[in-house]
Design a protein around this motif. Structure first.
Motif, short mmCIF file in Angstrom:
data_model
loop_
_atom_site.label_atom_id
_atom_site.label_comp_id
_atom_site.label_asym_id
_atom_site.label_seq_id
_atom_site.Cartn_x
_atom_site.Cartn_y
_atom_site.Cartn_z
N GLY A 56 0.79 -1.22 0.00
CA GLY A 56 0.00 0.00 0.00
C GLY A 56 0.82 1.27 0.00
N HIS A 110 -1.38 4.29 1.45
CA HIS A 110 -1.08 4.87 2.76
C HIS A 110 0.42 5.06 2.91
N HIS A 164 -3.51 6.88 6.27
CA HIS A 164 -4.26 6.78 5.01
C HIS A 164 -4.02 8.01 4.14
N ASP A 194 -7.96 6.49 -1.32
CA ASP A 194 -8.74 5.28 -1.51
C ASP A 194 -8.38 4.64 -2.85
N GLN A 195 -8.67 3.36 -2.98
CA GLN A 195 -8.48 2.69 -4.26
C GLN A 195 -9.34 3.37 -5.32
N ARG A 214 -5.05 0.34 -5.65
CA ARG A 214 -5.09 -0.16 -4.28
C ARG A 214 -5.30 1.02 -3.33
N GLU A 215 -5.67 0.72 -2.11
CA GLU A 215 -5.68 1.77 -1.09
C GLU A 215 -4.25 2.17 -0.80
#
Length: 391
Positions: free
Chosen positions: A50, A319, A289, A292-293, A316-317
Motif C-alpha cells: 500500500g 497509505h 491513510h 482510496d483505491q 489499491r488503497e
C-alpha cells in the motif's frame, strides 16, 4: 517527453500532524528492529504494497535459486492467458509419454499419467497448493508446445513486470545448473502483479492448505496460512542447492504485506522466521491513510488527446507506513513522463506516486490511467488550442 514531478502539498498537509504542518522540525523516529529469527537467513525482504515501502531487507537484489517458488511465475503466465481469454479453466490437457517417464513421482507430484485429462483448474491447484512438478510441465508443454516455449513466456512476463535481475529456464524450478534465478525485489513485483491484476484467480488458487486430485490428497507446505491471521499464500520452495525459500503474503484491514525468505538452512528456521516477520510487519508498523483505491491522485497533462488532462489513480488503497507510535513528516510526489501522449487506455500504468516518510527510504506505488483518452479530432485540437491561448 520529459519527466514530470509534482509535489502534492495538499496531501502532505493532510498527512502531517499539526506541529509539522506549522513548520516545526520533524522529530527523530526509531526504526523497529527486525525479528531475531531472521539472523541465519541470507536473503529477506518485507514490503508494504500500500505504500511501496521496504520495512526490512537483506540482500534484496542478490540473485538466488528459487526452487519451487519458480511455479509462481508459471501460475502468473497462466493467469495472463486466462485473463486474455486465450486459456479456459476447463481446458483439458494430456501428458506426453516422455513427460510421464521423466516426471512421474519426481519430487512433489500429482502423479499424472497419459490416461489422465487434467483441466487447467486441476493443474493450477496442483501447482499452487501441492507444488506438483509434473503439473507445471504438463501445463507448459500442453499450452506452449514445449518447456522452452513456456519459459519464453515466463521471461517475457518477467520483462514486462520489470523483473530485471531474474531469468526462467524451467516451469517448475527443478535443478537446472543455475539457469533459473530470481531476486527478492523481483519476486515482490511478481506477487504484487498476481494479487492486484488477477485478484479472483489469486483467491481461487492461493492460500489453500489441502487439495485433492482423484484419490490423491495433497497439502501445502505454506508455514503461515491458517497460522498468521490474514495470510493467504503464496509459495514455498526447496532443493539441496537452493535451501528453503518462501514467498508469502498477508492482508489485514486492507493492508497487504509481501515477504521473501531465501536460503534458509532448515525448514523450521524458515517457517519460524516467516511467521515472525509478518507479525512484526503488522505490529511494529502503522499506516496513515492517503488515498482510496481508484481515487484521483493527480490530473496529468495530455498531448494530442480529446481531453487535456488524465486522472491518475492507484489500483489499491494507498497509505504511508510509519513506525508505530511515531509522527514523522510525509512528503508525496507524482512522477510521470509527459505530457502523456494520446491515445491512452484506462488501466495503463502511466506514473508513480512516491511516498517519503522522514527518516525512511521512499516507497513507490504505481499510478494508472483513470479513463480512456482518444486521439484528438479537428474540433478537439481547435478547442485545446483556444484554451491554451487564453490560459
Amino acid at each position: 517527453m520529459k519527466l514530470f514531478s509534482k509535489v502534492l502539498s495538499l496531501a502532505v498537509l493532510i498527512a502531517l500532524p499539526a506541529a509539522m504542518a506549522s513548520g516545526a522540525p520533524s522529530p527523530a523516529i526509531r526504526i523497529p528492529a527486525p525479528p531475531a529469527q531472521l539472523a541465519t537467513i541470507p536473503v529477506s525482504l518485507l514490503v508494504d504494497l500500500g505504500s511501496g515501502q521496504v520495512l526490512e531487507q537483506r540482500h534484496p537484489d542478490t540473485p538466488f535459486l528459487p526452487a519451487s517458488v519458480t511455479k509462481v511465475m508459471t501460475a502468473y503466465v497462466a493467469f495472463e492467458e486466462i485473463g486474455a481469454g486465450r486459456l479456459s479453466l476447463d481446458r483439458q490437457f494430456s501428458e506426453r509419454p516422455e513427460t510421464q517417464k521423466e516426471w512421474f513421482a519426481k519430487g512433489t507430484n500429482m502423479y499424472i499419467t497419459v490416461k489422465d485429462r487434467p483441466t487447467t483448474r486441476d493443474l493450477l491447484h496442483g501447482i499452487m497448493t501441492a507444488s506438483a512438478n509434473d503439473a507445471a510441465i504438463v501445463l507448459g508443454e500442453g499450452y506452449a508446445g514445449s518447456v522452452q516455449g513456456w519459459a519464453a513466456k515466463m521471461n517475457d512476463a518477467a520483462r514486462r513486470l520489470g523483473m530485471t535481475r531474474s531469468h526462467y529456464n524451467t516451469p517448475n524450478g527443478w535443478m537446472d545448473e543455475g539457469h533459473t534465478y530470481v531476486t527478492a525485489s523481483d519476486l515482490v513485483r511478481l506477487a504484487d502483479a498476481m494479487i492486484t491484476r488477477y485478484p479472483d484467480l489469486y483467491r481461487e488458487f492461493s492460500g489453500h492448505k489441502h487439495w485433492f486430485w482423484r484419490d490423491v490428497a495433497m497439502r501445502s507446505h505454506d508455514p503461515t496460512v491458517g497460522v498468521v491471521p490474514g495470510a493467504d499464500g503464496i509459495k514455498t520452495g526447496y532443493t539441496r542447492e537452493a535451501g528453503y525459500n518462501f514467498l508469502g503474503t498477508a492482508e489485514r484491514g486492507g493492508r497487504r504485506l509481501v515477504m521473501v525468505l531465501a536460503g534458509s538452512p532448515l525448514p523450521k528456521v524458515r517457517d519460524e522466521a516467516a511467521k515472525a516477520l509478518l507479525e512484526w510487519g503488522f505490529a511494529a508498523w502503522d499506516t496513515r491513510h492517503l488515498f482510496d483505491q481508484g481515487q484521483t491522485v493527480l490530473q496529468a497533462r495530455v498531448q494530442g488527446g480529446d481531453a487535456r488532462t488524465l486522472p491518475l489513480v492507484a489500483n489499491r488503497e494507498v497509505h504511508a507506513t510509519i513506525p508505530r507510535g511515531s509522527h514523522p513528516g510525509i512528503t508525496l510526489a507524482v512522477h510521470y513522463r509527459g505530457p502523456i501522449a494520446a491515445p491512452i487506455r484506462k488501466g495503463d500504468q502511466v506514473g508513480e506516486l512516491e511516498i517519503q516518510v522522514a527518516g525512511l527510504a521512499p516507497g513507490r506505488v504505481p499510478l494508472y490511467a483513470g479513463r480512456d483518452v482518444g486521439k484528438a479530432g479537428k474540433l478537439d485540437r481547435l478547442r485545446n488550442g483556444l484554451i491554451n491561448l487564453f490560459s
